[in-house]
Design an enzyme around this catalytic site. Structure first.
Site, mmCIF file in Angstrom:
data_model
loop_
_atom_site.group_PDB
_atom_site.id
_atom_site.type_symbol
_atom_site.label_atom_id
_atom_site.label_comp_id
_atom_site.label_asym_id
_atom_site.label_seq_id
_atom_site.Cartn_x
_atom_site.Cartn_y
_atom_site.Cartn_z
ATOM 1 N N GLY A 20 0.828 -1.203 0.000
ATOM 2 C CA GLY A 20 0.000 0.000 0.000
ATOM 3 C C GLY A 20 0.863 1.253 0.000
ATOM 4 O O GLY A 20 1.915 1.288 0.628
ATOM 5 N N ASP A 161 -0.421 2.440 8.824
ATOM 6 C CA ASP A 161 -0.953 1.827 10.053
ATOM 7 C C ASP A 161 0.027 1.851 11.216
ATOM 8 O O ASP A 161 -0.359 1.613 12.351
ATOM 9 C CB ASP A 161 -1.332 0.367 9.787
ATOM 10 C CG ASP A 161 -2.490 0.233 8.811
ATOM 11 O OD1 ASP A 161 -3.255 1.191 8.685
ATOM 12 O OD2 ASP A 161 -2.607 -0.824 8.173
ATOM 13 N N GLU A 638 16.424 33.696 11.164
ATOM 14 C CA GLU A 638 16.316 35.135 11.406
ATOM 15 C C GLU A 638 17.559 35.740 12.044
ATOM 16 O O GLU A 638 17.822 36.932 11.906
ATOM 17 C CB GLU A 638 15.096 35.416 12.290
ATOM 18 C CG GLU A 638 15.140 34.694 13.635
ATOM 19 C CD GLU A 638 13.840 34.790 14.415
ATOM 20 O OE1 GLU A 638 13.040 35.691 14.118
ATOM 21 O OE2 GLU A 638 13.631 33.957 15.320
#
Length: 776
Positions: A20, A161, A638
């Site tokens: 999956g 899962d 920053e």
């Protein structure tokens, strides 16, 4: 003819996704491809999973650096996945072996679930027999197979899962949890409006991780998971819990059911059965929502991008370290540490969970899951229903526990506070909120009609689990602004223990309280600090609550910016990040979005660095032949430089580009503090908060002299490597703290900066001309 083997230890490494799909698989493919190339190896994409391995031809092809550009932000798997019955049979594996030899591939990295990884290990065990059979069948010669006598395989677990043992998280699980929480948060609003009940079915046939974590993250009233079914009379138990919640004033009800949920006799518990109970027995207006494949879709969250990238890098390292005798490893994560585990041991433990459930041995099923799983379930059980007489402590051990937020707001502060209040009430303690930090305590404690010191009930905090910011208010003010008044307030309101949630200001506050203990007996109480700051700069821990929410907000912002940059193709954006004087946020975001360069305070910025990066941009744009996803980002913390500001760097790049490409700058600012807390920040906040209150309980009944003598009585909780630990404040502040730059002396994430640079192709200083910055 197969190509000759590469010289030395260099390998041709195949990468495939199987089973999956899961968000983050593309990040793993990108990392494997680019790390392989960076190590001098060749990378091959095997398209459509095992089907591609069996079919061969165009489904196995070499992947170049640019082929994986833009992969990080894409959902699903771009190289495809498919169920392949042919590979389950030996003739199919024989074809796969021949195709690998003909492509010259001698190592394989597979990202999939336990079934896919078991198939890979079987393939490796049969490898020499398959080669012999190919020679016997005259499909290959002995000379052709000679360089490929040994096959190394490395597993990556891609599964929403989170059902693999030996790892705390699988690639895709937190993205899927994010989809569930987002849906439940939306449902929560309409449930509240109409006083409705909702039964929500989530994925998880054999594993209840998604259901349990969704319950913790959303404050669900009841959760059904396969590993630990409710009691024999679960219908009465559930209805009793929900009835009590309604009697306390709760307007809505959320029940979460894993698709594999059952009772103690293994009879399936369906959403319809739960709905009928709530409708017929409690007379609640009840709806069912089945989320289905929505849980798989969309791009990966910041954590899954980081996890898949780091595990993909480690997979390549594991391939290069491997010998013919090395057992097949699977790359896992324990707390914050990437580790290699034996693949088949992990698979056996995973299958053992299903067998334990089938045998109705649910205690064993819980033990076979990692310790974190059981901890989260216990935290959920103790913070969802507070009327549990069996958990209540004797009266002489009850405490009045102050809860205070200090510093800037961070996602998860409210989740931690809710959990702490609920756990206090369950144990018989009195939770006392100290509103608006230490200044609020000192200035407004006696305000009428209501002061800043307030005892809290369960209903006060019940809806806080998904709220951002700080519901009790936070403030950067420190106790040192008025130590006598702070001590007086502690005594007046009989504060027996203190739970502080916050960032570096909170850390400083605990330090001040500790140093003031000799003069002020009121501070001789146990204190626990839970780090919560987007900057993740608190000493004593590698993770702070709120940092994941910040990363998700920043990554979403950068994805949008990158889309703009890609649309105009020849454009680079310089994005300014927050984080104080710690480059954590900039670095992890850079890893998660594939930034071309990251500038941090730890490293600083100089003109030679900028010259190298501008030359790298020139070379990169020169190679651009109209490919999609060609936008480029540079992240600058920053405080990386006082001189080379974000705007200055963007202008320098624009000037040096001479019209060949464009440059812009963007400053997301306080967007990075995020709105709704991420699921990771919610669940970790709950778990760590419960641990903190449990820690404080351990000091009940101790004298003030004993408190003074015990360095652990003031501690900071932290995640360090693979462990959750409490660090004594005195030791942490004296040995681990860079007070000047407000960050830990040893920042564990610094090594990740090299990975960011490697995967972006950023040239190393020693490989460039010092004068002009061009590659030598």
């Amino acid at each position: 003819m197969p190509p000759p083997p590469l010289p030395g230890k260099k390998r041709r490494i195949g990468v495939m996704t199987s089973g999956g799909d899961a968000p983050g698989m593309n990040g793993a493919v990108r990392a494997v491809v680019r790390m392989s190339i960076a190590k001098g190896c060749e990378a091959y994409g095997i398209y459509e999973g095992y089907e591609g391995l069996v079919q061969g031809g165009k489904l196995i092809r070499q992947m170049k650096w640019e082929d994986v550009r833009g992969y990080l932000s894409e959902g699903g798997t771009l190289i495809g996945t498919a169920r392949c019955k042919a590979f389950m049979e030996r003739p199919g594996r024989l074809k796969a072996a021949r195709n690998m030899v003909m492509a010259g591939i001698d190592a394989l990295v597979i990202c999939g679930g336990d079934g896919s990884l078991t198939g890979a290990d079987t393939f490796r065990k049969e490898w020499q027999g398959l080669l012999k059979e190919l020679v016997d069948n005259k499909e290959l010669t002995s000379d052709q197979i000679a360089p490929f006598r040994h096959l190394n395989i490395v597993g990556l677990v891609g599964s929403i899962d989170n059902d693999m043992s030996s790892t705390d998280a699988t690639i895709g699980c937190y993205s899927s949890l994010g989809r569930i929480c987002e849906a439940v948060d939306y449902i929560d609003a309409t449930a509240f409006s109409h006083q409705r009940a909702f039964v929500i079915e989530v994925m998880g046939r054999h594993c209840g991780w998604l259901a349990l974590m969704a319950g913790v993250s959303t404050g669900a009233d009841f959760v059904f998971i396969p590993e630990k079914p409710p009691s024999e009379d679960w219908e009465e138990e559930m209805c009793g819990v929900i009835s009590r919640h309604r009697e306390m004033g709760k307007r809505k009800t959320i029940v979460i059911v894993a698709e594999g949920a059952h009772d103690l006799s293994l009879n399936k518990v369906t959403p319809t059965k739960v709905k009928d109970l709530l409708s017929n027995k409690l007379h609640l207006d009840t709806r069912i929502t089945t989320l289905g494949h929505v849980q798989r879709g969309g791009g990966a969250c910041a954590y899954d991008r980081m996890l898949s990238t780091l595990q993909g890098v480690e997979a390549v390292e594991a391939v290069l370290d491997a010998t013919p005798e090395t057992p097949t490893p699977v790359i896992c994560v324990i707390e914050n540490k990437i580790v290699r585990q034996p693949l088949m041991k992990a698979v056996e433990d995973t299958h053992a969970v299903a067998k334990a459930i089938e045998a109705k041995d649910f205690n064993r099923a819980m033990k076979l899951r990692d310790a974190e799983f059981a901890e989260y379930r216990n935290a959920y059980m103790t913070t969802t229903a507070t009327d549990q007489p069996e958990m209540r402590l004797p009266a002489d051990q009850h405490m009045r526990i102050g809860i205070i937020h200090v510093g800037a707001p961070a996602g998860g502060m409210n989740s931690a506070t809710r959990a702490a209040v609920a756990y206090c009430l369950t144990r018989g303690h009195t939770p006392v909120a100290l509103h608006n930090g230490f200044p609020g305590l000192c200035r407004h404690h006696g305000d009428k009609p209501i002061g800043s010191v307030r005892e809290m009930s369960w209903l006060d905090v019940e809806g806080w689990v998904s709220k951002g910011g700080s519901e009790i208010g936070t403030n950067r003010g420190l106790p040192s602004e008025d130590l006598p008044k702070t001590a007086w307030c502690f005594e007046k309101y009989k504060i027996d223990a203190l739970f502080i949630i916050g960032g570096f200001e909170a850390f400083t506050a605990v330090s001040e309280l500790r140093k003031a203990r000799p003069e002020y007996p009121a501070f001789r109480i146990p204190v626990a600090l839970l780090p919560a700051t987007i900057s993740n700069n608190v000493p004593g821990t590698e993770y702070s609550v709120g940092s994941d929410t910040c990363l998700n907000a920043l990554v979403s912002y950068c994805d949008a910016i990158k889309q703009s940059a890609s649309a105009s193709r020849r454009r680079v954006f310089v994005v300014e990040t927050q984080g104080g004087k710690s480059g954590y946020i900039a670095t992890i975001a850079g890893l998660s979005i594939g930034a071309l360069a990251v500038y941090t305070p730890e490293e600083g910025i100089n003109i030679k660095m900028l010259a190298r990066d501008i030359e790298h941009l020139r070379a990169s744009f020169a190679k651009d032949q109209g490919q999609s996803r060609a936008g480029k980002l540079i992240l600058r913390n920053e405080h990386a430089s006082n001189t080379y500001t974000t705007e200055v760097i963007a202008n320098m790049i624009r000037e040096e580009a001479k019209g060949r490409f464009e440059s812009r700058f963007a400053i997301p600012g306080h967007v990075q503090q995020g709105g709704t807390p991420s699921p990771m920040d919610r669940v970790r906040a709950v778990r760590l908060a419960v641990k903190c209150i449990t820690f404080l309980e351990g000091f009940a009944g101790k004298s003030k002299e004993e408190m003074m003598a015990d360095p652990m009585s003031m501690s900071v909780i932290g995640i360090k490597g693979a462990s959750v630990v409490f660090g004594p404040m005195e030791k942490v502040e004296n040995e681990e703290t860079d007070w000047k730059d407000r960050r830990p002396k040893d920042e564990s994430w610094l090594q990740l900066k090299t990975i960011v640079d490697t995967l972006s192709g950023r040239p190393k200083p020693e490989d460039c001309c010092e004068t002009c910055g061009k590659s030598k």
